[in-house]
Scaffold this motif. Structure first.
Motif, mmCIF file in Angstrom:
data_model
loop_
_atom_site.group_PDB
_atom_site.id
_atom_site.type_symbol
_atom_site.label_atom_id
_atom_site.label_comp_id
_atom_site.label_asym_id
_atom_site.label_seq_id
_atom_site.Cartn_x
_atom_site.Cartn_y
_atom_site.Cartn_z
ATOM 1 N N ALA A 139 0.805 -0.968 0.417
ATOM 2 C CA ALA A 139 0.364 -0.264 0.195
ATOM 3 C C ALA A 139 1.337 1.427 0.185
ATOM 4 O O ALA A 139 1.561 1.348 1.020
ATOM 5 C CB ALA A 139 -1.355 0.119 0.871
ATOM 6 N N CYS A 140 0.637 2.181 -1.384
ATOM 7 C CA CYS A 140 1.164 2.949 -1.709
ATOM 8 C C CYS A 140 0.451 4.385 -1.108
ATOM 9 O O CYS A 140 -0.133 4.326 -1.503
ATOM 10 C CB CYS A 140 2.166 3.271 -2.647
ATOM 11 S SG CYS A 140 3.423 2.451 -2.813
ATOM 12 N N LEU A 141 0.864 4.949 0.114
ATOM 13 C CA LEU A 141 -0.475 6.084 0.526
ATOM 14 C C LEU A 141 0.610 7.316 0.465
ATOM 15 O O LEU A 141 1.688 8.321 1.186
ATOM 16 C CB LEU A 141 -0.580 5.269 2.201
ATOM 17 C CG LEU A 141 -1.212 3.768 2.068
ATOM 18 C CD1 LEU A 141 -1.576 4.249 3.342
ATOM 19 C CD2 LEU A 141 -2.262 3.365 0.531
ATOM 20 N N VAL A 156 3.145 -0.808 4.284
ATOM 21 C CA VAL A 156 2.988 0.088 3.693
ATOM 22 C C VAL A 156 3.721 1.152 3.030
ATOM 23 O O VAL A 156 4.834 1.548 4.018
ATOM 24 C CB VAL A 156 1.880 1.223 4.652
ATOM 25 C CG1 VAL A 156 2.015 2.832 4.638
ATOM 26 C CG2 VAL A 156 0.772 0.659 5.201
ATOM 27 N N ALA A 180 1.287 9.463 4.361
ATOM 28 C CA ALA A 180 2.305 8.610 5.296
ATOM 29 C C ALA A 180 3.983 9.061 5.091
ATOM 30 O O ALA A 180 4.583 9.013 4.388
ATOM 31 C CB ALA A 180 2.086 7.497 4.615
ATOM 32 N N THR A 230 1.650 -7.223 5.311
ATOM 33 C CA THR A 230 0.739 -5.728 4.881
ATOM 34 C C THR A 230 2.242 -5.033 4.952
ATOM 35 O O THR A 230 2.972 -4.866 5.845
ATOM 36 C CB THR A 230 -0.215 -5.456 5.238
ATOM 37 O OG1 THR A 230 -1.438 -6.402 4.952
ATOM 38 C CG2 THR A 230 -0.593 -3.768 5.107
ATOM 39 N N GLU A 243 0.118 1.237 9.032
ATOM 40 C CA GLU A 243 -0.084 -0.242 8.773
ATOM 41 C C GLU A 243 -0.628 -0.913 9.963
ATOM 42 O O GLU A 243 -1.274 -1.564 9.570
ATOM 43 C CB GLU A 243 1.751 -0.952 8.516
ATOM 44 C CG GLU A 243 2.282 -2.110 8.160
ATOM 45 C CD GLU A 243 3.582 -1.501 8.265
ATOM 46 O OE1 GLU A 243 4.205 -2.341 9.397
ATOM 47 O OE2 GLU A 243 4.127 -1.636 7.203
ATOM 48 N N GLU A 281 3.494 5.985 8.967
ATOM 49 C CA GLU A 281 3.962 4.470 7.874
ATOM 50 C C GLU A 281 3.341 3.592 8.957
ATOM 51 O O GLU A 281 2.682 2.873 8.807
ATOM 52 C CB GLU A 281 4.575 4.033 6.978
ATOM 53 C CG GLU A 281 5.532 5.394 6.018
ATOM 54 C CD GLU A 281 6.958 4.691 5.930
ATOM 55 O OE1 GLU A 281 7.653 3.644 6.289
ATOM 56 O OE2 GLU A 281 6.757 4.980 4.436
#
Length: 326
Positions: free
Chosen positions: A76-78, A105, A81, A103, A91, A87
């Motif tokens: 997941a590239c958010l 992040v 964050a 998972t 996460e 992050e």
């Protein structure tokens, strides 16, 4: 192909979110798009609720209707964050949804970077609404900046450029600063007679604040027409992009090696000639072996490649995923 062992790739920006369900061979099984990811505005739980709805639609598009949602791995590239602690917080929030036992992040700049390189090695600078930079090596080492605006030393991005252009235009009109064509071009874009009228419209809310981003292309057009103030702002952005890239390359030990410098985001992807030339010239002086690449593929490609990297899926899977987004 089925969903056993499927991977989930997410690229969640401020304005939109893309989710893709992938097979381990790089095939895209299902995709969905939705609204932006803004935990600072709505809170972490509400922001993850938005992600959950989009992920659910991608799962259904992959043939998962009626099946319990679950993935072998989530990348997941958010947006937002920006710090390692954020992050970790995000996460944890994703782990509480029980989508996967694995998972990871990342800040969304890493999605742009991975989309633009053949292996997880290089540096990326993104310039859209804001500006950010990240670098990574195959051994997992990274280089990054807080990218929280002026409090973390940042300058640039579409929003910052619009504010700078307004500052110079206002001072030109009232006599405190040098003359600039921005004083006519910025209000003219909105059909207003003066910078004062534009200031009033923004201050009083007759022009929504989000429309300020429309001033950035006006700045670049005014620069291309030869205005010295507008040119100075474009040149300063080139300096900022190269400063970030060179520092990140240095932290990773890549300053004197051939290494990709990936550029993306709406401002850099627009390929403004003076900006492109300024970046190339300055980067050549600081990192002569750096190779500039401009990415136009969707960043969810990078998130998917990060998931495949973690699976050690091999070049064939990466090529298949790239072909899907070509």
């Amino acid at each position: 192909m089925g969903l056993n062992g499927a991977l989930l790739a997410i690229d969640a920006g401020n304005s939109k979110t893309d989710a893709a369900v992938l097979a381990r061979d790089g095939s895209v099984l299902g995709e969905a798009r939705g609204s932006g990811f803004q935990p600072p505005v709505v809170g972490v739980e509400a922001a993850v609720d938005v992600l959950a709805e989009i992920v659910g639609r991608a799962w259904e598009a992959a043939g998962g209707a009626g099946l319990t949602l679950g993935f072998a791995r989530v990348a997941a590239c958010l947006a937002n964050a920006d710090l390692p602690v954020e992050e970790l917080e995000l996460e944890q929030a994703l782990n509480e949804r029980h989508w996967s036992r694995s998972t990871r992040v990342y800040n969304d700049t890493f999605a742009l970077l991975r989309a633009g390189v053949d292996e997880p090695r290089g540096v990326a600078v993104v310039c859209g609404a804001g500006i950010n930079c990240a670098g990574m090596l195959p051994d997992g080492r990274t280089a990054r900046f807080p990218a929280l605006g002026k409090i973390s030393g940042d300058w640039g991005g579409g929003g910052g450029l619009a504010e700078e252009a307004l500052w110079f235009a206002a001072r030109a009109e009232d006599g405190r600063g040098e003359a600039t064509a921005l004083a006519r071009a910025l209000p003219g874009h909105f059909g207003l007679p003066s910078v004062y009228a534009l200031i009033e419209a923004l201050h009083r809310g007759r022009l929504p604040a989000e429309r300020r981003h429309e001033l950035t292309p006006v700045l670049f057009r005014t620069s291309a027409e030869g205005d010295l103030i507008a040119r100075s702002l474009v040149d300063r952005l080139a300096e900022e992009v190269v400063a970030m890239a060179a520092v990140a390359l240095g932290r990773l030990g890549l300053l004197d090696e051939e290494a990709p410098v990936v550029l993306g985001g709406s401002v850099l992807a627009a390929r403004h000639p003076r900006l492109d030339e300024g970046i190339a010239e300055r980067l050549a002086a600081k990192a002569p072996k750096a190779v500039i690449r401009v990415v136009t593929e969707p960043p969810v490609l990078g998130a998917g490649l990060l998931a495949l990297d973690a699976e050690r899926a091999g070049p064939g899977a990466a090529a298949r995923l790239r072909a899907h987004y070509a």
